[in-house]
Structures are given as structure tokens and as C-alpha cells.
Design a protein around this motif. Structure first.
Motif, PDB file in Angstrom:
ATOM      1  N   ILE A   2       0.873  -1.295   0.194  1.00 34.68           N
ATOM      2  CA  ILE A   2       0.248  -0.034   0.118  1.00 34.68           C
ATOM      3  C   ILE A   2       0.892   1.282   0.126  1.00 34.68           C
ATOM      4  CG2 ILE A   2      -1.796   1.229   1.221  1.00 34.68           C
ATOM      5  CD1 ILE A   2      -2.538  -1.467   2.506  1.00 34.68           C
ATOM      6  N   SER A   3       0.687   2.275  -0.898  1.00 38.54           N
ATOM      7  CA  SER A   3       1.496   3.413  -1.086  1.00 38.54           C
ATOM      8  C   SER A   3       0.733   4.274  -0.098  1.00 38.54           C
ATOM      9  CB  SER A   3       1.358   3.788  -2.554  1.00 38.54           C
ATOM     10  OG  SER A   3       0.308   4.304  -2.719  1.00 38.54           O
ATOM     11  N   THR A   4       1.450   5.299   0.121  1.00 39.29           N
ATOM     12  CA  THR A   4       1.265   6.616   1.014  1.00 39.29           C
ATOM     13  C   THR A   4       0.034   7.403   0.417  1.00 39.29           C
ATOM     14  OG1 THR A   4       3.505   6.879   1.624  1.00 39.29           O
ATOM     15  CG2 THR A   4       2.144   8.474   2.405  1.00 39.29           C
ATOM     16  N   VAL A   5       0.123   7.286  -1.202  1.00 41.97           N
ATOM     17  CA  VAL A   5      -0.850   7.944  -1.735  1.00 41.97           C
ATOM     18  C   VAL A   5      -2.149   7.555  -1.522  1.00 41.97           C
ATOM     19  CG1 VAL A   5      -1.570   8.851  -3.899  1.00 41.97           C
ATOM     20  CG2 VAL A   5       0.806   9.132  -3.399  1.00 41.97           C
ATOM     21  N   SER A   6      -2.197   6.053  -1.572  1.00 47.72           N
ATOM     22  CA  SER A   6      -3.553   5.501  -1.529  1.00 47.72           C
ATOM     23  C   SER A   6      -4.067   5.473   0.099  1.00 47.72           C
ATOM     24  CB  SER A   6      -3.341   4.018  -1.978  1.00 47.72           C
ATOM     25  OG  SER A   6      -2.377   3.328  -1.036  1.00 47.72           O
ATOM     26  N   VAL A   7      -3.214   5.504   0.943  1.00 47.58           N
ATOM     27  CA  VAL A   7      -3.693   5.807   2.263  1.00 47.58           C
ATOM     28  C   VAL A   7      -4.124   7.089   2.566  1.00 47.58           C
ATOM     29  CG1 VAL A   7      -2.932   5.737   4.622  1.00 47.58           C
ATOM     30  CG2 VAL A   7      -1.913   3.957   3.420  1.00 47.58           C
ATOM     31  N   LEU A   8      -3.571   8.182   2.067  1.00 47.99           N
ATOM     32  CA  LEU A   8      -4.070   9.395   2.226  1.00 47.99           C
ATOM     33  C   LEU A   8      -5.517   9.597   1.498  1.00 47.99           C
ATOM     34  CD1 LEU A   8      -0.738  11.441   1.582  1.00 47.99           C
ATOM     35  CD2 LEU A   8      -2.019  11.289   3.869  1.00 47.99           C
ATOM     36  N   TYR A   9      -5.462   8.978   0.266  1.00 46.45           N
ATOM     37  CA  TYR A   9      -6.816   8.960  -0.248  1.00 46.45           C
ATOM     38  C   TYR A   9      -7.695   8.417   0.323  1.00 46.45           C
ATOM     39  CZ  TYR A   9     -10.352   7.629  -3.903  1.00 46.45           C
ATOM     40  OH  TYR A   9     -11.411   7.574  -4.856  1.00 46.45           O
ATOM     41  N   TRP A  10      -7.601   7.335   0.816  1.00 43.05           N
ATOM     42  CA  TRP A  10      -8.715   6.569   1.670  1.00 43.05           C
ATOM     43  C   TRP A  10      -9.058   7.559   2.831  1.00 43.05           C
ATOM     44  CZ3 TRP A  10     -11.927   3.726  -0.637  1.00 43.05           C
ATOM     45  CH2 TRP A  10     -11.456   3.047  -1.707  1.00 43.05           C
ATOM     46  N   ARG A  11      -8.041   8.172   3.456  1.00 40.79           N
ATOM     47  CA  ARG A  11      -8.332   8.914   4.879  1.00 40.79           C
ATOM     48  C   ARG A  11      -9.381  10.268   4.547  1.00 40.79           C
ATOM     49  NH1 ARG A  11      -2.686   9.080   7.800  1.00 40.79           N
ATOM     50  NH2 ARG A  11      -2.713   7.239   8.606  1.00 40.79           N
ATOM     51  N   GLU A  12      -8.985  10.705   3.393  1.00 45.01           N
ATOM     52  CA  GLU A  12      -9.782  12.066   2.877  1.00 45.01           C
ATOM     53  C   GLU A  12     -11.124  11.413   2.275  1.00 45.01           C
ATOM     54  OE1 GLU A  12     -10.567  15.569   2.245  1.00 45.01           O
ATOM     55  OE2 GLU A  12      -8.946  14.965   2.955  1.00 45.01           O
ATOM     56  N   LYS A  13     -11.159  10.220   1.836  1.00 39.70           N
ATOM     57  CA  LYS A  13     -12.596   9.711   1.353  1.00 39.70           C
ATOM     58  C   LYS A  13     -13.247   9.569   2.653  1.00 39.70           C
ATOM     59  CE  LYS A  13     -14.571   6.314  -1.509  1.00 39.70           C
ATOM     60  NZ  LYS A  13     -14.681   5.430  -2.441  1.00 39.70           N
ATOM     61  N   LYS A  14     -12.746   9.020   3.746  1.00 38.58           N
ATOM     62  CA  LYS A  14     -13.494   8.752   4.869  1.00 38.58           C
ATOM     63  C   LYS A  14     -13.952  10.031   5.570  1.00 38.58           C
ATOM     64  CE  LYS A  14     -13.785   4.269   5.891  1.00 38.58           C
ATOM     65  NZ  LYS A  14     -15.200   3.753   5.863  1.00 38.58           N
ATOM     66  N   ARG A  15     -13.022  11.390   5.483  1.00 35.88           N
ATOM     67  CA  ARG A  15     -13.424  12.373   6.125  1.00 35.88           C
ATOM     68  C   ARG A  15     -14.631  13.084   5.436  1.00 35.88           C
ATOM     69  NH1 ARG A  15      -7.576  13.993   6.045  1.00 35.88           N
ATOM     70  NH2 ARG A  15      -6.716  13.258   7.995  1.00 35.88           N
ATOM     71  N   GLU A  16     -14.549  12.744   4.123  1.00 37.80           N
ATOM     72  CA  GLU A  16     -15.659  13.341   3.119  1.00 37.80           C
ATOM     73  C   GLU A  16     -17.163  12.674   3.580  1.00 37.80           C
ATOM     74  OE1 GLU A  16     -17.550  16.088   0.847  1.00 37.80           O
ATOM     75  OE2 GLU A  16     -15.374  16.232   1.369  1.00 37.80           O
ATOM     76  N   GLU A  17     -16.912  11.507   3.589  1.00 40.00           N
ATOM     77  CA  GLU A  17     -18.150  10.789   3.944  1.00 40.00           C
ATOM     78  C   GLU A  17     -18.696  11.171   5.354  1.00 40.00           C
ATOM     79  OE1 GLU A  17     -17.329   6.581   4.011  1.00 40.00           O
ATOM     80  OE2 GLU A  17     -16.930   6.363   1.855  1.00 40.00           O
ATOM     81  N   LYS A  18     -17.815  11.394   6.571  1.00 38.72           N
ATOM     82  CA  LYS A  18     -18.473  12.037   7.531  1.00 38.72           C
ATOM     83  C   LYS A  18     -18.833  13.502   7.455  1.00 38.72           C
ATOM     84  CE  LYS A  18     -15.407   9.234  10.366  1.00 38.72           C
ATOM     85  NZ  LYS A  18     -14.496   9.094  11.635  1.00 38.72           N
ATOM     86  N   ARG A  19     -18.063  14.007   6.565  1.00 41.51           N
ATOM     87  CA  ARG A  19     -18.607  15.409   6.449  1.00 41.51           C
ATOM     88  C   ARG A  19     -20.127  15.417   5.873  1.00 41.51           C
ATOM     89  NH1 ARG A  19     -13.989  17.207   3.606  1.00 41.51           N
ATOM     90  NH2 ARG A  19     -12.466  17.199   5.253  1.00 41.51           N
ATOM     91  N   GLY A  20     -20.344  14.342   4.796  1.00 44.09           N
ATOM     92  CA  GLY A  20     -21.727  14.383   4.127  1.00 44.09           C
ATOM     93  C   GLY A  20     -22.642  13.808   5.178  1.00 44.09           C
ATOM     94  N   GLU A  21     -22.398  12.905   5.897  1.00 39.64           N
ATOM     95  CA  GLU A  21     -23.460  12.281   6.888  1.00 39.64           C
ATOM     96  C   GLU A  21     -23.722  13.440   7.844  1.00 39.64           C
ATOM     97  OE1 GLU A  21     -21.545   9.233   9.042  1.00 39.64           O
ATOM     98  OE2 GLU A  21     -21.392   7.909   7.251  1.00 39.64           O
ATOM     99  N   ARG A  22     -22.830  14.275   8.341  1.00 42.77           N
ATOM    100  CA  ARG A  22     -23.106  15.529   9.280  1.00 42.77           C
ATOM    101  C   ARG A  22     -23.848  16.489   8.627  1.00 42.77           C
ATOM    102  NH1 ARG A  22     -17.534  14.992  10.929  1.00 42.77           N
ATOM    103  NH2 ARG A  22     -16.850  16.519   9.580  1.00 42.77           N
TER     104      ARG A  22
END
Length: 140
Positions: A2-22
Motif C-alpha cells: 500500500i502506497s502513502t498516496v492510497s492511504v491518504l486518498y482513503w483517509r480523505e474519502k472517509k473524512r468526506e463521507e463523515k462530512r456528508g453524514e453531518r
């Protein structure tokens, strides 16, 4: 690996999902913080057969269950107007409406279920119960 780029991508995606839920939670609250009633539009197909002839089968589709209930009442009211053209005001009881529905050879509906991504069938008993509740809300 797993590359650093893909980890950062998934973290950002999770943050965006939480923002959307809020955001969704905030949108479902009115200005005083109380929950709003959110009506989910579920496409509804009303299928009916007025006579024993198979050629009399027909259907009507509606954007929501509530519009379908209003459509059934309108269909009954049109029938009453045709039966009594000289009467200006039309009044009826729920029992009259249910007798009208029972006069059909077949009466059922399909309602779209968002969770199942498909239509669910409902029979005359469920339709009558839902129609009764719809009319009860209308009279309040």
C-alpha cells in the motif's frame, strides 16, 4: 504494498463521507434543532382490473405513495360524479370507498423500495389500511 498516496486518498474519502453524514443530519433539522419530517418519494404503480375481462387490466404510476392514495380517491370521486351528474357536492364515507375498491376484480400496487432497489407488491388489505391512514391525516 500500500502506497502513502492510497492511504491518504482513503483517509480523505472517509473524512468526506463523515462530512456528508453531518451535512445530511443538519439538513434534516429545522432552525430550532427539531427534526423535520422528510418524505421519501417512492415510485408507486397502481394496478387494477375493473371487470373480469383480462383486457380491462390497467395501471397508473405515481411519484409517491401519497400521490397514489390521492389518485385512488380522485378515481372514486370521478365515478361518483359519473353516477350522480346532477349532484353538486360529493360526500362519501370510507366504507363507500372500500366498497368501490372491492368491486374491482383485482387491485394491487407495487412500491419502489430504495433499500432493496426493487418494487415490493402490496394487496388490497394493505392498500385499504394505508388509504384509511391517509384519509385520517387529511381530515386532521
Amino acid at each position: 504494498p500500500i502506497s502513502t498516496v492510497s492511504v491518504l486518498y482513503w483517509r480523505e474519502k472517509k473524512r468526506e463521507e463523515k462530512r456528508g453524514e453531518r451535512r445530511k443530519k443538519r439538513e434534516n433539522l429545522n432552525f430550532r434543532g427539531k427534526k423535520k419530517i422528510v418524505i421519501i418519494m417512492s415510485h408507486t404503480i397502481l394496478m387494477y382490473q375493473p371487470t373480469s375481462k383480462l383486457s380491462s387490466r390497467t395501471f397508473s404510476d405515481f411519484e409517491s405513495l401519497e400521490l397514489c392514495m390521492q389518485g385512488m380517491c380522485r378515481m372514486f370521486e370521478m365515478r361518483l360524479k359519473n353516477d350522480r351528474p346532477s349532484t353538486a357536492d360529493i360526500t362519501y364515507d370510507v366504507a363507500d370507498l372500500f366498497n368501490f375498491l372491492d368491486s374491482f376484480e383485482d387491485f394491487s400496487l407495487l412500491r419502489y423500495n430504495q433499500d432493496k432497489k426493487g418494487y415490493e407488491p402490496y394487496g388490497i388489505g394493505w392498500i385499504k389500511n394505508t388509504l384509511y391512514n391517509h384519509l385520517k391525516v387529511q381530515t386532521q
